[in-house]
Design an enzyme around this catalytic site. Structure first.
Site, mmCIF file in Angstrom:
data_model
loop_
_atom_site.group_PDB
_atom_site.id
_atom_site.type_symbol
_atom_site.label_atom_id
_atom_site.label_comp_id
_atom_site.label_asym_id
_atom_site.label_seq_id
_atom_site.Cartn_x
_atom_site.Cartn_y
_atom_site.Cartn_z
ATOM 1 N N ASP A 166 30.193 55.018 91.929
ATOM 2 C CA ASP A 166 29.524 55.314 90.663
ATOM 3 C C ASP A 166 28.938 54.024 90.110
ATOM 4 O O ASP A 166 29.547 52.960 90.219
ATOM 5 C CB ASP A 166 30.509 55.909 89.654
ATOM 6 C CG ASP A 166 30.913 57.331 89.994
ATOM 7 O OD1 ASP A 166 30.170 57.990 90.743
ATOM 8 O OD2 ASP A 166 31.985 57.778 89.531
ATOM 9 N N ASP B 114 25.964 63.235 90.701
ATOM 10 C CA ASP B 114 26.456 63.836 89.461
ATOM 11 C C ASP B 114 25.307 64.408 88.625
ATOM 12 O O ASP B 114 25.431 65.480 88.024
ATOM 13 C CB ASP B 114 27.224 62.799 88.647
ATOM 14 C CG ASP B 114 28.463 62.309 89.360
ATOM 15 O OD1 ASP B 114 28.958 63.031 90.241
ATOM 16 O OD2 ASP B 114 28.934 61.199 89.037
#
Length: 234
Positions: free
Chosen positions: A161, A175
């Protein structure tokens, strides 16, 4: 004395067996009667679904590779002040940095989602659902690749991330695709669009027709006596 001419008896012609003509375009027994236009539309929707899946997966993995090579772990680089920045972390949880420490469970859930989406895609009849499924499958595969192939091990890998949204959470391109797919599914559900492209108000009437088709038939029946009267006067 002339001999009588031999009598000729009629000979029945031999009937040759005929082979019935078969229309190559006619559906074979057991196959659904799908019009060619519907078949072409289904193929276009599946192509859209597949291409979008590949694009999302490729974008997710390319951006993660860039983040691993360009960003320092834990160091935040502001892009829009405190609202948005770049910060590299390894996430053992779900999307948006939730459910940390449940890597095995999340990997199994992601596998189930991938199988369900692929199986359901065979019924695609809506462009909106094709887009939603492409985003969802591409995002699920993007994070699933990390689960399987990144450290600390197979099916226990941590997701990369790097997109930091304020002080709320840190995510990635996969995401974004998953959240966009969820929003699109909600819009389609509110509009009553089914997976096969039909709408809820298109349900068949008691006679097997849709309400719109039944109303058209009633209008035709009402106009028929008027047309007959005009012809009799003429």
């Amino acid at each position: 004395m002339p001999s009588p001419a031999p009598s000729s008896s009629p000979v029945d012609p031999v009937e040759e067996p005929t082979t019935p003509l078969v229309d190559p375009a006619a559906p074979t027994p057991g196959e659904p009667d799908v019009p060619p236009v519907a078949g072409r539309r289904r193929r276009r929707l599946l192509l859209t679904f597949g291409l979008l899946t590949v694009v999302v997966l490729a974008a997710d993995q390319v951006t993660k590779a860039w983040a691993l090579s360009a960003l320092e772990p834990g160091t935040r680089t502001p892009v829009l002040g405190d609202l948005f920045g770049l910060q590299l972390i390894r996430n053992s949880g779900a999307a948006l940095s939730m459910a940390n420490g449940m890597t095995w469970v999340l990997t199994l859930v992601a596998c189930v989602v991938v199988v369900v989406v692929i199986r359901a895609s065979r019924r695609l009849g809506s462009a909106g659902w094709a887009l939603a499924f492409g985003l969802l499958l591409g995002g699920a595969l993007g994070n699933l690749v990390d689960r399987f192939w990144r450290e600390p091990g197979f099916a226990r890998g941590h997701v990369v991330d790097f997109l930091a949204y304020g002080n709320w959470f840190i995510g990635n391109v996969a995401d974004i695709a998953i959240v966009a797919a969820a929003g699109l599914v909600m819009i389609l559900a509110l509009r009553g669009v089914s997976l096969d492209g039909t709408r809820q108000h298109d349900e068949p009437a008691p006679g097997g027709e849709t309400d719109e088709a039944a109303s058209r038939d009633v209008a035709v029946d009402q106009d028929a006596p008027v047309a007959g009267a005009e012809e009799s006067r003429g």
